[in-house]
Design an enzyme around this catalytic site. Sequence first.
Site, mmCIF file in Angstrom:
data_model
loop_
_atom_site.group_PDB
_atom_site.id
_atom_site.type_symbol
_atom_site.label_atom_id
_atom_site.label_comp_id
_atom_site.label_asym_id
_atom_site.label_seq_id
_atom_site.Cartn_x
_atom_site.Cartn_y
_atom_site.Cartn_z
ATOM 1 N N LYS A 95 0.861 -1.186 0.000
ATOM 2 C CA LYS A 95 0.000 0.000 0.000
ATOM 3 C C LYS A 95 0.896 1.234 0.000
ATOM 4 O O LYS A 95 1.931 1.254 0.671
ATOM 5 C CB LYS A 95 -0.891 -0.041 1.249
ATOM 6 C CG LYS A 95 -1.936 1.060 1.317
ATOM 7 C CD LYS A 95 -2.842 0.857 2.528
ATOM 8 C CE LYS A 95 -3.947 1.894 2.615
ATOM 9 N NZ LYS A 95 -4.845 1.673 3.753
ATOM 10 N N SER A 102 -9.867 -0.757 6.939
ATOM 11 C CA SER A 102 -9.259 -0.647 5.604
ATOM 12 C C SER A 102 -8.504 -1.860 5.089
ATOM 13 O O SER A 102 -8.147 -1.897 3.909
ATOM 14 C CB SER A 102 -8.335 0.555 5.557
ATOM 15 O OG SER A 102 -9.107 1.708 5.375
ATOM 16 N N SER A 143 -9.748 1.539 2.674
ATOM 17 C CA SER A 143 -8.855 2.285 1.813
ATOM 18 C C SER A 143 -7.757 1.452 1.145
ATOM 19 O O SER A 143 -7.158 1.909 0.183
ATOM 20 C CB SER A 143 -8.208 3.408 2.615
ATOM 21 O OG SER A 143 -7.355 2.867 3.613
HETATM 22 N N1 GLN Z 1 -13.239 3.893 5.949
HETATM 23 C C1 GLN Z 1 -12.734 4.288 7.214
HETATM 24 C C2 GLN Z 1 -12.318 5.732 7.179
HETATM 25 O O1 GLN Z 1 -12.444 6.320 6.164
HETATM 26 C C3 GLN Z 1 -11.554 3.445 7.586
HETATM 27 C C4 GLN Z 1 -10.341 3.785 6.824
HETATM 28 C C5 GLN Z 1 -9.146 3.023 7.259
HETATM 29 O O2 GLN Z 1 -9.243 2.003 7.929
HETATM 30 N N2 GLN Z 1 -7.988 3.557 6.885
HETATM 31 O O3 GLN Z 1 -11.873 6.299 8.140
#
Ligand code: GLN
Length: 491
Positions: A79, A178, A154
């Site tokens: 990532k 995410s 994400s």
């Molecule tokens: N979708 C959640 C957010 O936008 C989690 C994102 C994540 O785990 N980085 O905060």
Amino acid sequence: MEITSQSIGELHELLVTKRISAVELAQTMLQRIKHIDPEVQAFLQVTEDVALGRAAQVDEKIARGEEIGALEGIPMALKDNLCTEGIRTTCSSKMLENFVPPYSATAVEKLKSAGAILLGKLNMDEFAMGSSTENSGFFATHNPWDLERVPGGSSGGSAAAVAAEEAVYTLGSDTGGSIRQPSSFCGVVGLKPTYGAVSRYGLIAYASSLDQIGPITKTVEDNARVLREIVGHDHRDSTSVPFEIPNYAEFLNKDIKGLRIGVPKEYFAKGLDEGVKTVLHEALATLEGLGAIVEECSLPHTEYAMPAYYLIATAEASSNLARYDGVRYGYRAENTEDVLSLFKKTRSEAFGSEVKARIMLGTYALSAGYYDAYYLKAQKVRTLIQNDFNQAFDRFDVLLSPTAPTTAFKIGEKSGDPLTMYLSDVCTVPINLAGIPSLSLPAGFVDGMPVGMQLMGRPFAEGTLYRVAHAFEQNTDFHTRKPSLIKGGAR
Ligand code: GLN
């Protein structure tokens, strides 16, 4: 079976018996990326020279008759919020479009020492804020099971790359889901380790009390192998915890007779897709058939997790992202008059709208006069949620729920409506607030799209999650199905 479909263990066997060289393996994966990534768009950057260079070194080692480790010569990708020395790391943001870190994240460094072959850096929501990878500052990633759908987020690039067999495994990060939600959407195995298990040194911070790095893989066994290499105490991350690293492989191939599985009823409430619910009930029946004791339980404060998460995560983000000011890192606006206009113009031009919205929300929640009403209250809710889990783990070895309330949605379907987008993390955010480990694995399909089930465990009980997940995986065939996009694949 095609090379790209093989697990880490199978590829290791091919390498040590010299049926394939590490360079050939890397070339095969690079070919696959060239062939398939124009459609999936998981990669922000392919590091072909790095991959081939490292693979050649592994081949020399094999030629010298030296033993190689479990991950040595195995191609993977990262990532793009994980710093890689000398290799551009963008966090999918215009802010860091040209940022080349002078050092690597500890997890990355550990994999490099283990002989991993880096294929490239993967797309994500900008600064890991989102659930669909549509918030990337560059382009959206497509779900390999249906290119019109999102891969989740994400870590959407990380999950899509594994599902499309463009990398044998990847690393993602998980602040509120995410790793797990995209793993569910793409039909792969994703683990968020216990808070403190994996060093976050070199992970570009989103919300520091929640962020964790974890592996995304095709199988449970692969996941256990990668986790073992990246966990462990690191003096460079003050939140990393010293603990004895288990041999996670010892938890595989164990039966689950008498193991107690709690099913929190709040996770099966309204908003859950009927098809997903059916898949989960079938999965529970499978586990019962294997001898597990399944019982309903309650985590009564679950409904407050979402608001608490979006206060804590945005508050921490507003503080973490203050460093992007046009002076020290990344993008710098031109034609500014003074230092204030430099800050303002830089941040206005380089952050995307979701990132700006969250910085504003977080700054507001932390501001004088509002701190007690929002941030402090959210922290108290966090304690209540932790207590819920502690009590449940007095009775159960693991808890089980859907990973997400639906399967992957269409690209564009939720991008105009942040609230429904946030709801796709309703099952995953409580886990980050509690700091416990949690794993998503393929549990079935609805209309051809994968459904993930989420297992949650006590702190540092990743091994127990692997034990249950492996037993389920070995008695089902969901992980063997492939998107039709992959040549020869059948649903
Ligand atoms: N979708 C959640 C957010 O936008 C989690 C994102 C994540 O785990 N980085 O905060």
